[in-house]
Each structure stands twice: as structure tokens, then as C-alpha cells.
Design a protein around this motif. Structure first.
Motif, PDB file in Angstrom:
ATOM      1  N   PRO A  30       0.831  -1.198   0.000  1.00  0.00           N
ATOM      2  CA  PRO A  30       0.000   0.000   0.000  1.00  0.00           C
ATOM      3  C   PRO A  30       0.870   1.254   0.000  1.00  0.00           C
ATOM      4  N   GLY A  31       0.455   2.263  -0.668  1.00  0.00           N
ATOM      5  CA  GLY A  31       1.200   3.522  -0.653  1.00  0.00           C
ATOM      6  C   GLY A  31       2.156   3.655  -1.826  1.00  0.00           C
ATOM      7  N   ASN A  32       3.075   4.587  -1.701  1.00  0.00           N
ATOM      8  CA  ASN A  32       4.020   4.903  -2.761  1.00  0.00           C
ATOM      9  C   ASN A  32       5.216   3.951  -2.695  1.00  0.00           C
ATOM     10  N   GLU A  33       5.243   3.022  -3.603  1.00  0.00           N
ATOM     11  CA  GLU A  33       6.291   1.999  -3.627  1.00  0.00           C
ATOM     12  C   GLU A  33       7.663   2.592  -3.934  1.00  0.00           C
ATOM     13  N   GLU A  34       7.722   3.632  -4.747  1.00  0.00           N
ATOM     14  CA  GLU A  34       9.010   4.217  -5.139  1.00  0.00           C
ATOM     15  C   GLU A  34       9.784   4.782  -3.948  1.00  0.00           C
ATOM     16  N   ILE A  35       9.073   5.366  -2.985  1.00  0.00           N
ATOM     17  CA  ILE A  35       9.742   5.909  -1.793  1.00  0.00           C
ATOM     18  C   ILE A  35      10.401   4.784  -1.007  1.00  0.00           C
ATOM     19  N   VAL A  36       9.673   3.715  -0.784  1.00  0.00           N
ATOM     20  CA  VAL A  36      10.203   2.590  -0.014  1.00  0.00           C
ATOM     21  C   VAL A  36      11.309   1.891  -0.793  1.00  0.00           C
ATOM     22  N   LYS A  37      11.141   1.766  -2.103  1.00  0.00           N
ATOM     23  CA  LYS A  37      12.171   1.132  -2.938  1.00  0.00           C
ATOM     24  C   LYS A  37      13.482   1.900  -2.847  1.00  0.00           C
ATOM     25  N   LYS A  38      13.406   3.217  -2.913  1.00  0.00           N
ATOM     26  CA  LYS A  38      14.609   4.049  -2.834  1.00  0.00           C
ATOM     27  C   LYS A  38      15.318   3.857  -1.491  1.00  0.00           C
ATOM     28  N   GLU A  39      14.547   3.852  -0.401  1.00  0.00           N
ATOM     29  CA  GLU A  39      15.136   3.659   0.926  1.00  0.00           C
ATOM     30  C   GLU A  39      15.691   2.248   1.090  1.00  0.00           C
ATOM     31  N   TRP A  40      14.989   1.247   0.548  1.00  0.00           N
ATOM     32  CA  TRP A  40      15.476  -0.131   0.625  1.00  0.00           C
ATOM     33  C   TRP A  40      16.816  -0.260  -0.099  1.00  0.00           C
TER      34      TRP A  40
END
Length: 57
Positions: A30-40
Motif C-alpha cells: 500500500p502507498g508509494n512503492e518508489e519511496i520505499v524502494k529508494k530507501e530499501w
């Protein structure tokens, strides 16, 4: 052997656990996957460099 298993056994250089594998583990996101992908990817890069540093000592 599945693509996921191959990717875990032989990830790209500079990567411990690819985002695609982690996303498959998480499932629906749920939410903006790109933000989490960048942090991951930043966290994974740090882990790779930390391990590399200790192996080279």
C-alpha cells in the motif's frame, strides 16, 4: 529453480537482497512503492559496503 531463487543465489554486484525479491516477500504494497524502494536500495547498499569492508580487512 525459480527466478526468485536464482536471484537470491546470484544477485547483481553491489546488492545483498534485490528489491524485487523483498517486494515479493512483502506482497501487496500500500502507498508509494518508489519511496520505499529508494530507501530499501540505500539500506541494501549500506549493508553490502559494510560486509565488503569487513571481508577486506
Amino acid at each position: 529453480m525459480s527466478d526468485k531463487e536464482k536471484q537470491l543465489l546470484n544477485p547483481d554486484p553491489g546488492v545483498c537482497l534485490p528489491w524485487e525479491v523483498k517486494l515479493a516477500e512483502i506482497g501487496e504494497f500500500p502507498g508509494n512503492e518508489e519511496i520505499v524502494k529508494k530507501e530499501w536500495e540505500k539500506l541494501d547498499d549500506f549493508a553490502y559496503n559494510f560486509i565488503w569492508f569487513w571481508v577486506q580487512r
